[in-house]
Every structure is written in C-alpha cells, then in structure tokens.
Design a protein around this motif. Sequence first.
Motif: not given
Length: 617
Positions: A55-59, A117-119, A121-130, A140-146
């Motif tokens: 984190p916080p790498t998204t690219n 990768i959309l987000k 960090n230590e509190d949340e990880a979010t992926l956009e998957v095609i 397209r759907q987004a998957f998030s874990l808190g």
Amino acid sequence: MVWLKRSFLFLVILGVFLVTAEGGVHQRTGIWDTKSILGEEIDIGGRENWEIIPPPTTNYSFKGDVALENGRILLLFSSEKGDILLYSKEAKEEKPVKIVPIDLKGERASSIRSAKILKNNEDEATLEVIFLTKSNRMMRQAFSLGREKRFLEIRPLENAGAVQVRTPIRFTIIPAYTEYKDAGVGYQQACQDVVFNPRDYSASRLLLPVENIILNLIDGEERIVTITWPFGEQTVSALLSGKGKRRFIDVIQVTFDKKSVYIGILEAPGIWHEVKLDEIPYLKDVAIDWKRPFPAGWKTNFCRKKRNLSIDFKKERYTRWKPEEGFIVWPCWFDGEKAFLHLNRKVLRYKGRDIALDNIALIYPLGREKNIPQEVDTPGDILRQTLGDTRYKQMLDLGKRLSYAVGRWPGERPAILGACAANGALLRLFKKGLATEQAFLVDLLVNGVLRTVDHTLRQLEGFKLSTQKIMEFISTTKKENPRLVPFLGKMEKILREMEQELEGRFYTPWFKRIGKDALWKEFRPAVMEYTIEVGERIKKLAREGNPEELVEVRVLRPQLGYWMTENATAVYRRHLRYLQQEAIIVAAESEKPEVMKAAEKIRRLAREARRNPGWGF
C-alpha cells in the motif's frame, strides 16, 4: 536509494506475513499477485511465490491471478474460469465457497480479462474486475474487503446482473429479526424464521423472499454463509439437486438491482447443529450431544417438513403458563455450556394435531448478546455492518412495538398477581372464610382480573383490525391481478378458518351470554360491562360475609372471562404464524415473482399483527 526502496518493500511484505501469522484482531487488508495462473488444484498454503502489492500502490499490472485477504477471509480470483473462491482463515480444510458473476442476460462469467486496483490501504482493499462470458460479453464488478470484516462487498459496475454462491447447502434460512417486547418474557419474535430443507422439496428451483439477509448452513455443521443486500427490487432464487441424503441447495442467486451484495462466512466447529427429534423422549429434559462454540443469541427451529417453529434459547430452565396449553417447560435452554431440549405439547402440535417425532431441530446463532467477545461475529453483526445501524433498527422496528400498560388502570393501585394466580387466590380466601376479613385484598385481586380482561380485549381489537387489513389487501389484489387468485384464495382460507374457530369458541358464547348482536364494535364494551358487574358481585359477597358466598363464587369466577379472551389472542397468534410461513412456502414453489411479492406483503402485514403483545410463541 535502491537499497532503501528494497528494504522498505521487504519490511512491508514481512509486516503483512507477521500480521497474518499472528491471527490477531489487528489484521490488515492485502492484495496479492500469485505470479502464475492457478489451475484446477489450488494450494493456498503454498504462497511462497506470491507477491504482496505494497500500500498505497494502485498502478500495478498483475502477472498472475489476484488474491485479496484481511486475515479473516481470503478471496482468490481464478482468471481461467471466471470464479472467485472464498476461504475462511479459520477453516481446518481448504473447502472454498465459489462465487460466480452473472451478466444481465443470465450468462455466467467464463474468464477474467483484467483486474485493476481501486483502493489499497491497511483498512480497505478494492479491485475492479472485468469478466468475459462464453459469448464474449464483458461485465465489470468491484470487490472490496474491509479490515477485520468477515464479509466482502460486490458492487455492480457494468452489465452485472446477479451473483451466485455455489457450495453444498444443507439448509437455507430466512431469519426474522423483527421483535416485540412481551411483559415479563423479554424479547420475542413477531415473525418466524423460514427454513428451506432441500429434502422436503422436489422442485429443482425455488424462489426465496427478499428479506435483506439469508443464512446458508453448509454441509458439515462448521460453516454459515450469509448473504445480505440493501432494500430494493432484487430477486433471490435457489437451485436444488441430488437425491436422499445427498440432496442439497447447490446455488443461491441474488440479483443486484444496481446495489451491492455482501457475502460473509462464519466458521467454527458446531456453529450449527441438527438434532433428530425421534431420538429425544417426550416431556423430558434432555442434554443434547452438542456444545456451542461461542456465546451468542442462539435459536432452535423445530422443523416439521416444510413448516417450522422458531424459539430462542433461554439462559436457564424456564417454565411459563400459556393459554390453551397450561404450564409448559420452555423447549430449549442452556445450563452452563450444556444445551437442553424439552419436547412439549406446543412443539409437537401442528394446526392442533399431534405430529410424529420423525422431524428435526436446527440450532444456530442469530444475534449478539451482552458480554460476547468482540472478535466473535454473528449473522446479526454482519447484517448491521453491511446495511448500517439505521436499516438494522428499521428491521427490528424498535420504535413501533405495540405495548399496553398492563400493570394498572389510571389511579389504581398496581395489581399484585396475574389473572390466573389472582383467581386461585380468590377461591382460597373464600374457602378458608377469610374473604370478609380480607375484603380489601379481594378488591385488589378482582381488579387484577378485570385489568387482564381489559388488556386482552384491547389485544383482540388490535388483532381484529390487523387481520382486516390483510383481508382488504387480498380482496383488492384479487381484482387487480386475477393471476394471483389461486394463491390469494389459499391465504384467505387460512384467515376464514381462524375466524370460524374464534367465533365458535369465543365470540358466539359471549354474545349469547351478554345478549348483544354479533357486532365487533359492541364486543369489548359489552364484555367489560358484564365482567365488571360479575367482579362487583364478588366484592360484595366478601363485604357482606354471606354464608352461601363460597357456592356463589364458584359459579361467578368462570364468568370473569379472562381465560376466554387470553385464549382468543393465542388463536390469533397461532393462525397468523401459520399464515406467514404458508405464504412464503407456496410462493417459493410457484417460482413466480409476482406471487412472492404478494406473499411478502402478507408476511409483513401478519408480522405487524403479531407485534401486538400477547401470549404464545
């Protein structure tokens, strides 16, 4: 500078591994690149070659399949099949729950095209998957874990129609979180859970009610998979397959309706348990061979083929009086860590008839109780965390529970005993010749009985008005949608049977006694007028000390009518409970969304009626 960058990356990877190894409550979210395409055989333990995305790498461009984790659950995205595998970190065996995206035309994903990768960090990880379907359509759907959460959020973005949960499900339950407070009993349900046992249904598909949450008890008694969603126009269905003991619900599908769907997993040995009732003797306290894995609000559902009776576990053995039944032992309770069942008349009767003991009882956690460790989650916690406190409290309807001040009338001293005990005490005072000496006490006891009659008559008025609303809905809907007439006719028949029982057992005898026409608006004042008159005669007998007072009191006491009015409320509650379940069962087998919508409306109206405080399960 290069050395510093490499050192920082090493520390990040080491930190994530240490947190994962510790298994504590300070788990961070993390995104992994498996650096290879995972095939049929997946070993989530062999992660030596996986790479953490700091984190916080998204690219970032993934070299292999993608994984998300937060220390409690792990998500693994299979690019070759288009599936998402959900693992619980508490699992002893690596048996994932499969999540399958479905597009707006009903076609499942067959592969993953890309992940972004959309987000991170230590509190949340979010992926956009095609995803791609076999027809090469994209969705397209987004998957998030808190952090520290036992559920994931799936958000539709483009061409996303539904999501499927695939795993061998032994039972699917529509839990009821709406409650009411009954004086002296605590919180009880105004609505019953609905249990779907695949072995009771021959159909290959069932339509399920949209109640914001469903519980799926996974084969093996070690896992519960929850699915929650916000209020909307979603549809929920179940696909069944297999025969005999190998018949399961294989798939639960929930449409998005442009809103998120949340999938959670709770895991512990014995997190749910099935008891064969033919192994439990009748009218005996039986310690069952099961131990709860953690303290919570546990529930038992006594299942009779497609119907069931939902009863909360008490913290100790408990006895209470019930209209139509007398004194009964509460069917389930804990004594320390031991769980007990007691099969009584209420549990073993269905529509007034005894049933064979070839049925089952299901035990599972539903809500949170005081002093539960913070790290323990229940289905109620997941419901609250996913939908928020506002919606959760709306479901409980805390501000709308009906309640009557049953302790006293305005200006009256509080009643010292309930109606039954007061009536028994009256008889004992007259038998022992103490009624004249204790005339003041006789006044209090009679007032207690009168107060109970007034209270139960108010309940009957509430039940009557509520059932009239249901009948009006049925009548209006019949005219608006003739295709629903067969279903609505069955629901109307249940209400007609209820009215016939009430009129035959309660109303007609009273109207004959009080000499009034059978008009409901005259019923309560007429009964109260007659009951007060009887009560005053009993008080007068105590003051005058008539030698024949005992004989006359024996004649007058049954005419106070408290037992008749209380039994009438029990009849209402019994039939309304049956109506709630029957509406959903018939609608589920119809597989018609318009029938299910009508069933849900009837269930809501019946639930509102059962909020009326009264006696009964």
